[in-house]
Scaffold this motif. Structure first.
Motif, PDB file in Angstrom:
ATOM      1  N   ARG A   1      -2.677   4.196 -43.083  1.00  0.00           N
ATOM      2  CA  ARG A   1      -1.851   3.413 -41.952  1.00  0.00           C
ATOM      3  C   ARG A   1      -0.757   2.393 -42.948  1.00  0.00           C
ATOM      4  NH1 ARG A   1      -6.153   2.886 -38.480  1.00  0.00           N
ATOM      5  NH2 ARG A   1      -6.084   4.049 -36.518  1.00  0.00           N
ATOM      6  N   ASN A   2      -1.440   2.088 -44.321  1.00  0.00           N
ATOM      7  CA  ASN A   2      -0.716   1.042 -45.193  1.00  0.00           C
ATOM      8  C   ASN A   2       0.365   1.945 -45.691  1.00  0.00           C
ATOM      9  OD1 ASN A   2      -1.976  -1.688 -43.763  1.00  0.00           O
ATOM     10  ND2 ASN A   2      -3.446  -0.952 -45.038  1.00  0.00           N
ATOM     11  N   ASP A   3       0.262   3.583 -46.486  1.00  0.00           N
ATOM     12  CA  ASP A   3       0.925   3.826 -47.073  1.00  0.00           C
ATOM     13  C   ASP A   3       2.046   3.884 -46.504  1.00  0.00           C
ATOM     14  OD1 ASP A   3      -0.636   3.151 -49.526  1.00  0.00           O
ATOM     15  OD2 ASP A   3      -1.358   5.225 -48.423  1.00  0.00           O
ATOM     16  N   PHE A   4       1.589   4.569 -44.996  1.00  0.00           N
ATOM     17  CA  PHE A   4       2.528   5.672 -44.135  1.00  0.00           C
ATOM     18  C   PHE A   4       3.892   4.227 -43.717  1.00  0.00           C
ATOM     19  CE2 PHE A   4       4.030   7.014 -39.692  1.00  0.00           C
ATOM     20  CZ  PHE A   4       5.025   8.332 -40.238  1.00  0.00           C
ATOM     21  N   GLN A   5       3.143   2.690 -43.011  1.00  0.00           N
ATOM     22  CA  GLN A   5       3.570   1.865 -42.308  1.00  0.00           C
ATOM     23  C   GLN A   5       4.670   1.481 -43.551  1.00  0.00           C
ATOM     24  OE1 GLN A   5       3.993   1.049 -39.586  1.00  0.00           O
ATOM     25  NE2 GLN A   5       5.948  -0.299 -39.927  1.00  0.00           N
ATOM     26  N   GLN A   6       4.293   1.484 -44.597  1.00  0.00           N
ATOM     27  CA  GLN A   6       5.350   0.979 -46.252  1.00  0.00           C
ATOM     28  C   GLN A   6       6.373   2.153 -46.423  1.00  0.00           C
ATOM     29  OE1 GLN A   6       3.376   0.157 -49.383  1.00  0.00           O
ATOM     30  NE2 GLN A   6       4.899   0.126 -50.801  1.00  0.00           N
ATOM     31  N   LEU A   7       5.780   2.831 -46.242  1.00  0.00           N
ATOM     32  CA  LEU A   7       7.396   4.373 -46.412  1.00  0.00           C
ATOM     33  C   LEU A   7       7.905   4.084 -44.819  1.00  0.00           C
ATOM     34  CD1 LEU A   7       8.105   6.863 -47.832  1.00  0.00           C
ATOM     35  CD2 LEU A   7       6.924   8.028 -46.312  1.00  0.00           C
ATOM     36  N   THR A   8       7.619   4.443 -43.883  1.00  0.00           N
ATOM     37  CA  THR A   8       8.479   3.977 -42.999  1.00  0.00           C
ATOM     38  C   THR A   8       9.429   2.806 -42.291  1.00  0.00           C
ATOM     39  OG1 THR A   8       6.298   4.636 -41.458  1.00  0.00           O
ATOM     40  CG2 THR A   8       8.685   3.802 -40.226  1.00  0.00           C
TER      41      THR A   8
END
Length: 525
Positions: A156-163
């Motif tokens: 989730r953290n990786d995806f949120q950062q990318l988002t």
């Protein structure tokens, strides 16, 4: 008991020949030879030797009595100590030899006892192996539970950062081709983490040679057996799968049609085995993969195999009558339902446990139960009975349905038809409901029928057998089996000359087991 002996005497006019006693080694001209061992003794030690022989004989007789009692039942007074013990033992031994070993029934009892011991060892081994597999599976589940929380947070953290980065640059139209390439790569990496980071590896278990996990040895040599004929259901299933995929509908249902005729004709034929039961008020039966549980008397339950051997007795000293029972395959236990309590029976140690503290309900008297996988359904003995759904792995109540029926409806029996459908036998109708939503899928109404029991046949298009009794002056005289198809239509009525109090169908054995007032009848190929 006379003792034969002969003396060694030196003839006259000859030089005396001295002999040696086997115990004291003293020499003399007169010795006694024991005819049972051909050894020489002086008079003193000859008497001592005879006493020892008689003592050894009594030990053998007593040991024989112990073995006799363990295997086929010995005499309770065998160990009485009195002055004529030896004579009594000798008489008993002769009587046992003449009576037991010339009797075919007693010889069969010996064989069955030995077979029971061996089968019990196999059952215990099976239970231990299943427990090990379940333990390994639970350990894997716990491992997944322990790592998924941190793992999901990381994703989730990786995806949120990318988002966040993606949304900012897209909103200001401030991105280039290199950004697009990096975003695609990061999305691929995240997707790879989701799909492949955690995997289940069962490769090692696939290499187990299951046929050699347990073997039978006779005189030190491994014995193998070959199943000469596959069960009927299995043969039909294989024949169905072996046909070409491009077959028409008539070809696909043909094996099930043949099976339907088989079921309809099977129970009107002569049973292949009949077993007498002490209890003469009817009763319930239940089956696991290899054992059958039934109530034999008011104080005993019995476990037998499918050839009616290896009988094991379980003490049942409960005042409450058993109203229903089922097999919890996931836990390797039977569950017994009385009006007030729920009990479990372990078929390996034959112990009965009160599980009412784990499964407790305030809905009144229990009526019926059914299980599949980790789900247990319970119904209650009152109009408009609620239905409760329990998870047997942690004994937690999952759901309670109320107001499913009319105020005067009494649910007589509930059974799983398959993994998604529940069959419910009510006073004058049969309902098939969805296990998740409890929506009615189909219903069959009966006219002038007093229903008693229910048997589900999932192997033939989810058909059901409804048991109803024919009465004369309020006494059940016979039974009719109503065969209900998957459209809710009654397609056949099978008459049975005696009232059927309980009935189960075991598809792996192609066997119907019917319990009448004081008999169990086995119908199979």
């Amino acid at each position: 008991m006379s003792t034969k002996k002969k003396q060694v005497i030196t003839p006259r006019n000859h030089n005396p020949v001295k002999h040696q006693c086997s115990i004291c080694k003293e020499t003399g001209t007169v010795m006694v030879i024991c005819t049972k061992c051909d050894k020489q003794f002086c008079n003193k030690h000859y008497k001592q030797h005879q006493i020892e022989l008689k003592h050894d004989l009594n030990n053998v007789i007593e040991k024989h009595a112990v073995v006799n009692k363990e295997i086929i039942g010995g005499h309770e007074n065998f160990y009485e100590h009195n002055d004529d013990k030896r004579e009594k033992n000798h008489t008993i031994l002769v009587n046992q030899r003449n009576h037991h070993y010339q009797s075919k029934d007693e010889s069969d009892a010996v064989i069955e006892h030995i077979e029971t011991i061996l089968i019990s060892k196999i059952n215990r081994w099976e239970h231990d192996m299943v427990q090990r597999i379940k333990s390994a599976a639970n350990q894997a589940r716990n491992t997944i539970s322990s790592i998924t929380h941190d793992y999901q947070n990381e994703i989730r953290n990786d995806f949120q950062q990318l988002t966040n980065e993606f949304e900012v640059k897209r909103a200001h139209d401030n991105y280039n081709e290199r950004d697009l390439k990096q975003w695609n790569q990061k999305l691929d990496q995240i997707q790879q983490k989701v799909n492949n980071a955690v995997q289940i590896d069962t490769e090692q278990s696939q290499t187990i040679n299951w046929s050699k996990m347990i073997t039978v040895k006779w005189n030190g040599k491994t014995v193998t057996s070959t199943i000469k004929r596959m069960p009927l259901v299995l043969k039909q299933e294989l024949s169905e799968y072996q046909q070409p995929v491009q077959q028409n509908q008539q070809q696909r249902v043909q094996p099930q049609t043949q099976q339907l005729h088989y079921f309809a004709n099977l129970i009107i034929q002569k049973p292949h085995k009949i077993m007498r039961i002490k209890n003469e008020y009817g009763g319930l039966i239940c089956a696991s993969d290899n054992r059958i549980l039934y109530q034999d008397t008011e104080e005993t339950l019995c476990l037998i195999d499918y050839v009616c051997k290896n009988k094991q007795i379980i003490k049942w000293n409960k005042e409450d009558d058993i109203v229903d029972m089922c097999w919890l395959k996931l836990l390797d236990q039977f569950i017994l339902l009385t009006k007030e309590y729920i009990f479990t029976v372990n078929p390996f140690d034959l112990q009965v446990h009160n599980s009412s503290k784990q499964i407790h309900s305030n809905e009144g008297e229990y009526k019926s139960c059914t299980n599949i996988d980790n789900i247990l359904f319970l119904s209650f003995n009152r109009p408009n009975s609620p239905l409760e759904q329990w998870n047997i792995q942690d004994w937690k109540l999952i759901n309670r349905w109320t107001k499913l029926f009319d105020k005067d409806d009494n649910v007589k029996c509930i059974r799983f038809l398959n993994k998604t459908q529940l069959a419910l036998l009510i006073e004058n109708r049969l309902e098939i409901r969805n296990c998740i939503t409890m929506n009615i899928i189909r219903a069959t109404k009966f006219i002038d029928v007093r229903t008693h029991g229910l048997v589900c046949l999932p192997t033939i298009q989810n058909y059901c057998l409804v048991i109803n009794h024919s009465f004369h002056q309020d006494i059940a005289q016979s039974s009719n089996l109503l065969l209900i198809d998957d459209n809710g239509q009654k397609i056949k009525t099978i008459h049975y000359n005696e009232p059927i109090w309980s009935m189960i169908y075991f598809q792996d054995k192609n066997t119907f087991i019917i319990r009448t007032l004081n008999e169990m009848l086995f119908y199979t190929t």
